[in-house]
Design an enzyme around this catalytic site. Sequence first.
Site, PDB file in Angstrom:
ATOM      1  N   LYS A  50       0.834  -1.191   0.000  1.00  0.00           N
ATOM      2  CA  LYS A  50       0.000   0.000   0.000  1.00  0.00           C
ATOM      3  C   LYS A  50       0.875   1.250   0.000  1.00  0.00           C
ATOM      4  O   LYS A  50       1.911   1.280   0.656  1.00  0.00           O
ATOM      5  CB  LYS A  50      -0.906   0.030   1.236  1.00  0.00           C
ATOM      6  CG  LYS A  50      -1.877  -1.136   1.335  1.00  0.00           C
ATOM      7  CD  LYS A  50      -2.700  -1.037   2.607  1.00  0.00           C
ATOM      8  CE  LYS A  50      -3.681  -2.192   2.721  1.00  0.00           C
ATOM      9  NZ  LYS A  50      -4.468  -2.116   3.972  1.00  0.00           N
ATOM     10  N   VAL A 103       6.665   1.574   3.813  1.00  0.00           N
ATOM     11  CA  VAL A 103       7.414   0.487   3.190  1.00  0.00           C
ATOM     12  C   VAL A 103       7.630   0.819   1.710  1.00  0.00           C
ATOM     13  O   VAL A 103       6.679   1.137   0.997  1.00  0.00           O
ATOM     14  CB  VAL A 103       6.659  -0.854   3.314  1.00  0.00           C
ATOM     15  CG1 VAL A 103       7.450  -1.969   2.645  1.00  0.00           C
ATOM     16  CG2 VAL A 103       6.411  -1.179   4.774  1.00  0.00           C
ATOM     17  N   ASP A 127       7.608  -0.249  -1.408  1.00  0.00           N
ATOM     18  CA  ASP A 127       7.194  -1.364  -2.263  1.00  0.00           C
ATOM     19  C   ASP A 127       7.566  -1.131  -3.715  1.00  0.00           C
ATOM     20  O   ASP A 127       7.700  -2.084  -4.482  1.00  0.00           O
ATOM     21  CB  ASP A 127       5.679  -1.574  -2.142  1.00  0.00           C
ATOM     22  CG  ASP A 127       5.265  -1.980  -0.736  1.00  0.00           C
ATOM     23  OD1 ASP A 127       5.741  -3.019  -0.270  1.00  0.00           O
ATOM     24  OD2 ASP A 127       4.486  -1.242  -0.114  1.00  0.00           O
ATOM     25  N   ASP A 130       6.109   5.344  -3.774  1.00  0.00           N
ATOM     26  CA  ASP A 130       4.835   5.068  -3.100  1.00  0.00           C
ATOM     27  C   ASP A 130       4.784   5.658  -1.696  1.00  0.00           C
ATOM     28  O   ASP A 130       3.743   5.626  -1.048  1.00  0.00           O
ATOM     29  CB  ASP A 130       4.571   3.565  -3.033  1.00  0.00           C
ATOM     30  CG  ASP A 130       5.704   2.796  -2.369  1.00  0.00           C
ATOM     31  OD1 ASP A 130       6.881   3.102  -2.677  1.00  0.00           O
ATOM     32  OD2 ASP A 130       5.434   1.910  -1.548  1.00  0.00           O
ATOM     33  N   ASP A 177      11.972  13.369  12.826  1.00  0.00           N
ATOM     34  CA  ASP A 177      11.898  11.991  13.320  1.00  0.00           C
ATOM     35  C   ASP A 177      12.901  11.727  14.435  1.00  0.00           C
ATOM     36  O   ASP A 177      12.836  10.680  15.090  1.00  0.00           O
ATOM     37  CB  ASP A 177      12.143  10.999  12.176  1.00  0.00           C
ATOM     38  CG  ASP A 177      13.481  11.237  11.492  1.00  0.00           C
ATOM     39  OD1 ASP A 177      13.772  12.398  11.152  1.00  0.00           O
ATOM     40  OD2 ASP A 177      14.235  10.268  11.310  1.00  0.00           O
ATOM     41  N   GLU A 178      13.823  12.676  14.669  1.00  0.00           N
ATOM     42  CA  GLU A 178      14.841  12.477  15.700  1.00  0.00           C
ATOM     43  C   GLU A 178      14.708  13.450  16.863  1.00  0.00           C
ATOM     44  O   GLU A 178      15.646  13.621  17.635  1.00  0.00           O
ATOM     45  CB  GLU A 178      16.237  12.604  15.088  1.00  0.00           C
ATOM     46  CG  GLU A 178      16.551  11.519  14.067  1.00  0.00           C
ATOM     47  CD  GLU A 178      16.372  10.131  14.632  1.00  0.00           C
ATOM     48  OE1 GLU A 178      16.853   9.873  15.756  1.00  0.00           O
ATOM     49  OE2 GLU A 178      15.725   9.298  13.968  1.00  0.00           O
ATOM     50  N   HIS A 232      24.518  41.216  -7.497  1.00  0.00           N
ATOM     51  CA  HIS A 232      24.452  42.658  -7.763  1.00  0.00           C
ATOM     52  C   HIS A 232      25.131  43.480  -6.666  1.00  0.00           C
ATOM     53  O   HIS A 232      25.265  44.696  -6.801  1.00  0.00           O
ATOM     54  CB  HIS A 232      22.986  43.105  -7.940  1.00  0.00           C
ATOM     55  CG  HIS A 232      22.200  43.222  -6.672  1.00  0.00           C
ATOM     56  ND1 HIS A 232      21.378  42.221  -6.192  1.00  0.00           N
ATOM     57  CD2 HIS A 232      22.083  44.235  -5.784  1.00  0.00           C
ATOM     58  CE1 HIS A 232      20.800  42.615  -5.079  1.00  0.00           C
ATOM     59  NE2 HIS A 232      21.218  43.841  -4.806  1.00  0.00           N
ATOM     60  N   ASP A 248      21.092  35.700  -9.336  1.00  0.00           N
ATOM     61  CA  ASP A 248      21.674  36.793  -8.549  1.00  0.00           C
ATOM     62  C   ASP A 248      22.364  36.232  -7.309  1.00  0.00           C
ATOM     63  O   ASP A 248      21.879  36.336  -6.192  1.00  0.00           O
ATOM     64  CB  ASP A 248      20.562  37.766  -8.154  1.00  0.00           C
ATOM     65  CG  ASP A 248      21.099  39.046  -7.515  1.00  0.00           C
ATOM     66  OD1 ASP A 248      22.307  39.311  -7.654  1.00  0.00           O
ATOM     67  OD2 ASP A 248      20.296  39.763  -6.882  1.00  0.00           O
ATOM     68  N   GLY A 290      19.080  48.300   1.027  1.00  0.00           N
ATOM     69  CA  GLY A 290      20.047  48.219   2.119  1.00  0.00           C
ATOM     70  C   GLY A 290      20.126  46.833   2.722  1.00  0.00           C
ATOM     71  O   GLY A 290      21.074  46.521   3.443  1.00  0.00           O
ATOM     72  N   SER A 314      19.994  44.103   0.669  1.00  0.00           N
ATOM     73  CA  SER A 314      20.440  43.242  -0.422  1.00  0.00           C
ATOM     74  C   SER A 314      21.591  42.337  -0.004  1.00  0.00           C
ATOM     75  O   SER A 314      22.507  42.756   0.709  1.00  0.00           O
ATOM     76  CB  SER A 314      20.885  44.088  -1.621  1.00  0.00           C
ATOM     77  OG  SER A 314      19.790  44.687  -2.251  1.00  0.00           O
TER      78      SER A 314
END
Length: 401
Positions: A66, A71, A73, A79, A116-117, A205, A252, A341, A343
């Site tokens: 699925k 997983v 697959d 997937d 996840d950590e 620039h 740029d 100013g 940039s």
Amino acid sequence: MVYSQLNHPKCMRVRCTGSELSLAECTIYNPEPIKTGVAVIKCYEEPPGECKKFLCANGKCLIHGKPCDGVDDCGDNSDEMCCQKCQGRAFLCKSGVCIPHYAVKDGIRDCLGGEDELDETDKAIENTFTDPMSEIREMRSSAESQVQCGIPNKQDDHSSRRKRSAGWEETLPTQIQWQVVIQDEGLIRCGGAYLGGCWVLTAAHCVRPKPKSFRIKLSVWKKHRPQSTTDIVPVKNIIIHHEYNPQTYANDIALVQLEELYLSDKCMGYNPAVRAVCVPWSTQQFQPNDTCTISGWGRSSTLKWANVTLVGDCEHYFKDRFLPGMECAGDLEGRVDSCQGDSGGPLVCTDASGLSYLWGIVSYGNKCSETNHLGIYTKVVHYFEWIRSKTGWPAVTKFNQ
């Protein structure tokens, strides 16, 4: 392939995600007894007619398994991408990728943002022949020993004030440690971001191919008044993107290489008030509607910061002026925007693990801080390979493996 001469042969099962640098980063399971052979290749045949279930990116029709269950697959992980939610115990990353539940808090960042950590704890993987986590940490720590990026100054951290901010606020003296000033023949017109080593990233620039005319100031708070932590470094080289177009602001982006100290490969002495920002490597690390931070002096004498929102439909606001390699962000109510100013200065986004990435460089805009007008930024991740090709390994982020 069958080895009949082997007595009681065993097969070692290895699980890899495809993002590893070596076999040591894969999970190696206990050897299992086999009866007929030592190697197995599992093939599939494309079913006739139209795929009625899930069509993988590699063309495989997913009959068994699925999507969005953590997983792989398909074999190419297609997937498990672009998921709104995950099935079963799988974990949904912010980028829309489902990972298996056993990959959560296993010591390796599987999600781009490292969510996840969070609250990481060391856990041994059950049933493994060898635990690769320690090997991965050892390899990565040696490779990363020369670079630490994107870790905010905890003493002057402004994250606790972000939600309450509705406009520009003055920073504390050493708050944004990767912000730099670019001084051209004594005049300050632009900012930049320190990448680590001897490298600064800014807008094309903002510079010209005359390095001797420039100085880079690090750890600056008051624009025209050095503080005790300020370093002023000469410029050795300026690398402007070869496809920069000053008329359209396409590409740029420019790298500024700092001059090394005499008889040294370093450009300045140790300065705890200076820290590198991470360079992003995936366009999925941050998404539209994420809140990020811009900083600069603008017309002020004191460094300021503000929150802006990443916008996903930039073409709607800029039409054909919005080109590949650009990002737009701001506040459609007109309360916050980068202006003249600012940039070359940084647009920084922070992931779930607390690391800060240079997502954009202030490029251009019009009618700054007006309703329904946004700022245009050079999208740094678009130029990741260009940055690496010019700077080499030491200047890239800690997690760019």
